[in-house]
Write an enzyme that holds these catalytic residues in place. Structure first.
Site, PDB file in Angstrom:
ATOM      1  N   SER A  99       0.848  -1.188   0.000  1.00  0.00           N
ATOM      2  CA  SER A  99       0.000   0.000   0.000  1.00  0.00           C
ATOM      3  C   SER A  99       0.884   1.238   0.000  1.00  0.00           C
ATOM      4  O   SER A  99       2.119   1.145   0.000  1.00  0.00           O
ATOM      5  CB  SER A  99      -0.896   0.016   1.241  1.00  0.00           C
ATOM      6  OG  SER A  99      -0.110   0.197   2.411  1.00  0.00           O
ATOM      7  N   LYS A 100       0.248   2.393   0.009  1.00  0.00           N
ATOM      8  CA  LYS A 100       0.997   3.651  -0.065  1.00  0.00           C
ATOM      9  C   LYS A 100       1.940   3.837   1.119  1.00  0.00           C
ATOM     10  O   LYS A 100       2.919   4.579   1.012  1.00  0.00           O
ATOM     11  CB  LYS A 100       0.024   4.831  -0.146  1.00  0.00           C
ATOM     12  CG  LYS A 100      -0.688   4.921  -1.496  1.00  0.00           C
ATOM     13  CD  LYS A 100      -1.578   6.145  -1.575  1.00  0.00           C
ATOM     14  CE  LYS A 100      -2.248   6.234  -2.954  1.00  0.00           C
ATOM     15  NZ  LYS A 100      -3.142   7.408  -3.050  1.00  0.00           N
ATOM     16  N   ARG A 101       1.666   3.166   2.228  1.00  0.00           N
ATOM     17  CA  ARG A 101       2.555   3.326   3.389  1.00  0.00           C
ATOM     18  C   ARG A 101       3.946   2.743   3.118  1.00  0.00           C
ATOM     19  O   ARG A 101       4.899   3.058   3.821  1.00  0.00           O
ATOM     20  CB  ARG A 101       1.944   2.677   4.634  1.00  0.00           C
ATOM     21  CG  ARG A 101       1.937   1.157   4.616  1.00  0.00           C
ATOM     22  CD  ARG A 101       1.435   0.589   5.933  1.00  0.00           C
ATOM     23  NE  ARG A 101       1.411  -0.854   5.887  1.00  0.00           N
ATOM     24  CZ  ARG A 101       0.390  -1.573   5.425  1.00  0.00           C
ATOM     25  NH1 ARG A 101      -0.671  -0.945   4.953  1.00  0.00           N
ATOM     26  NH2 ARG A 101       0.426  -2.887   5.415  1.00  0.00           N
ATOM     27  N   HIS A 102       4.038   1.885   2.104  1.00  0.00           N
ATOM     28  CA  HIS A 102       5.341   1.312   1.748  1.00  0.00           C
ATOM     29  C   HIS A 102       6.115   2.202   0.783  1.00  0.00           C
ATOM     30  O   HIS A 102       7.205   1.849   0.342  1.00  0.00           O
ATOM     31  CB  HIS A 102       5.158  -0.081   1.122  1.00  0.00           C
ATOM     32  CG  HIS A 102       4.592  -1.092   2.067  1.00  0.00           C
ATOM     33  ND1 HIS A 102       3.294  -1.549   1.966  1.00  0.00           N
ATOM     34  CD2 HIS A 102       5.137  -1.709   3.143  1.00  0.00           C
ATOM     35  CE1 HIS A 102       3.066  -2.429   2.929  1.00  0.00           C
ATOM     36  NE2 HIS A 102       4.160  -2.546   3.665  1.00  0.00           N
ATOM     37  N   GLY A 103       5.537   3.340   0.422  1.00  0.00           N
ATOM     38  CA  GLY A 103       6.206   4.229  -0.526  1.00  0.00           C
ATOM     39  C   GLY A 103       5.628   4.068  -1.920  1.00  0.00           C
ATOM     40  O   GLY A 103       4.415   4.047  -2.102  1.00  0.00           O
TER      41      GLY A 103
END
Length: 470
Positions: free
Chosen positions: A245-249
């Site tokens: 997801s976006k939390r992984h960049g």
């Protein structure tokens, strides 16, 4: 080895244009492309744009741009699922005629009440329409949806090339709607009709669609159509093992281009992400086409590993033709919003490629290593470079400039001059190389001083030495 060439193989990639091309979608497209192209088959592209509120032309353009950057070409025109809605409705009515579907007049309130009663009774809340076997003479003059007659007992078996035999109890499946009361088709119907009409032989997609396969297989059976080969591939997880997801960049394909990863390296890395062929780690696209098969796809989710991605991309930068590397570098600059190279910088960059590409893992690293060729006088120096240009060092550089005026500009001729300068001052070559690096590049970590001198040429070398020794 991959299976023998089969020009009858047809795969497809069918993204929804509601956002960017996710890196997982990029890998799915790649697997479909490799499987079809490696067998002389066809790879098709369909945009599943039936969600009119969320689908945008910009998202479609981003998907096409991402696929193009990855080097995944498709056959024929891009198919719009929305534009085929009349065909989907036609098939729904054909199912009515075949007796494999029926008109359902139940309202949303009817359905909600039925499910609430089932839950209260401790039963699985699968809606059982009272209109399934109703006499058409009892049909009211009211809006209706068309529902498929799903089998009420037994099992539906999905034979999957990745997941194996997947068994779903039919009692857990309701009579799904294939055409809504407003005349619009549902996704489950549209996908099957499109895949059938496009002659898709292999459906290779994420395993989040595995449950859909049971319902979709029923549509194939209801129409008497050949069921395609199923291959549901595990999703990509982040380094922490959780769904990407976006939390992984970076999660969009365009993010990776803007970060400076070469397309060939991305193709290699994504091919290996969840698929294996012996010990093969670094391979060309041609080699991937020859090796790729469905049996090599693992069942477990693959984890994104940026260190491994960089290592793979570094190999491809080193292997790439210099002109092709320059072309892709310029594409990176545009994607990252960085200034384009001037004609002079392009020429120098091309000349510098052999000396800078061996150890660069990304395009930003490549540009950093080639900084000496792209900068202009006066050369800016970092603190370490400035410290390397003490009084003694500046004197050595000053004594070198007359000797460089007329010498033949080759490493064979330059090497004795620099070696003699070190010996004449009673120091090692490194003590001469450090101020040379500072003068030529403005830093102390650079490519070989000979490589730099040969790339920028005699006049620029002497001018930079004069600037540094002044």
């Amino acid at each position: 080895m991959a299976e023998a060439t089969n020009p009858g193989v047809v795969t497809r990639f069918a993204p929804s244009p509601t956002g960017y091309l996710h890196i997982g979608g990029g890998r799915t497209a790649l697997f479909n492309w490799l499987y079809a192209r490696g067998r002389g088959g066809r790879f098709l592209l369909r945009i599943e744009d039936t969600d009119r509120e969320r689908s945008t032309p910009e998202a479609t353009a981003a998907i096409l741009k991402g696929l193009t950057w990855l080097g995944l070409d498709w056959d024929g025109e891009v198919v719009s699922q929305f534009e085929r809605r009349d065909r989907h409705a036609e098939v729904a009515h054909q199912m009515l005629g075949r007796g494999t579907a029926y008109k359902c007049f139940s309202t949303q309130d009817d359905i909600a009440a039925f499910r609430a009663a089932e839950e209260a009774a401790g039963r699985y809340p699968v809606f059982l329409s009272p209109w399934r076997d109703a006499d058409p003479a009892t049909h009211p003059d009211a809006p209706y949806s068309i529902r498929m007659k799903a089998p009420r007992s037994g099992e539906t078996v999905i034979v999957d090339e990745v997941q194996g035999r997947v068994i779903i109890r039919n009692e857990t499946l309701d009579d799904m709607i294939v055409l809504r009361s407003d005349g619009t088709p549902t996704y489950m119907l549209a996908v099957v009709v499109d895949d059938h009409d496009m002659a898709v032989t292999h459906v290779i997609r994420g395993d989040d669609h595995l449950n859909n396969a049971a319902r979709q297989q029923m549509v194939y059976d209801a129409m008497g159509w050949t069921v395609p080969v199923w291959a549901h591939i595990p999703l990509i997880h982040g380094p922490d093992g959780k769904k990407l997801s976006k939390r992984h960049g970076a999660t969009g394909v365009e993010d990776y281009q803007a970060m400076g990863y070469p397309a060939a390296g991305m193709r290699n890395y994504l091919t290996r992400l969840g698929w294996a062929h012996g010990d093969a780690e670094i391979f060309t696209t041609e080699e991937a086409l020859a090796m790729f098969d469905l049996k090599g796809i693992g069942k477990a989710p693959a984890r994104l590993d940026f260190k491994k991605l960089e290592n793979t991309c570094g190999h491809h930068i080193a292997m790439m033709d210099n002109a092709a590397l320059l072309h892709e570098l310029e594409g990176y600059l545009a994607a990252a919003g960085r200034p384009a190279l001037t004609d002079a910088q392009r020429a120098l960059m091309l000349k510098a490629m052999p000396s800078v590409k061996e150890r660069a893992k990304t395009f930003p690293e490549l540009l950093d290593k080639a900084q000496f060729a792209l900068t202009s006088r006066p050369v800016e120096r970092d603190a370490q470079a400035a410290a390397a240009l003490d009084t003694v060092s500046r004197g050595i550089l000053k004594s070198l400039t007359p000797q460089l005026q007329s010498v033949s500009w080759t490493k064979a001729e330059l090497e004795p001059i620099l070696t003699a300068a070190a010996a004449g001052n009673g120091i090692g070559f490194g003590k001469v190389a450090a101020p040379l690096r500072a003068a030529l590049a403005g830093r102390t970590v650079t490519p070989s001083v000979y490589d730099m001198m040969l790339v920028i040429g005699r006049d620029e070398t002497i001018a930079r030495l004069e600037d540094a020794s002044a």
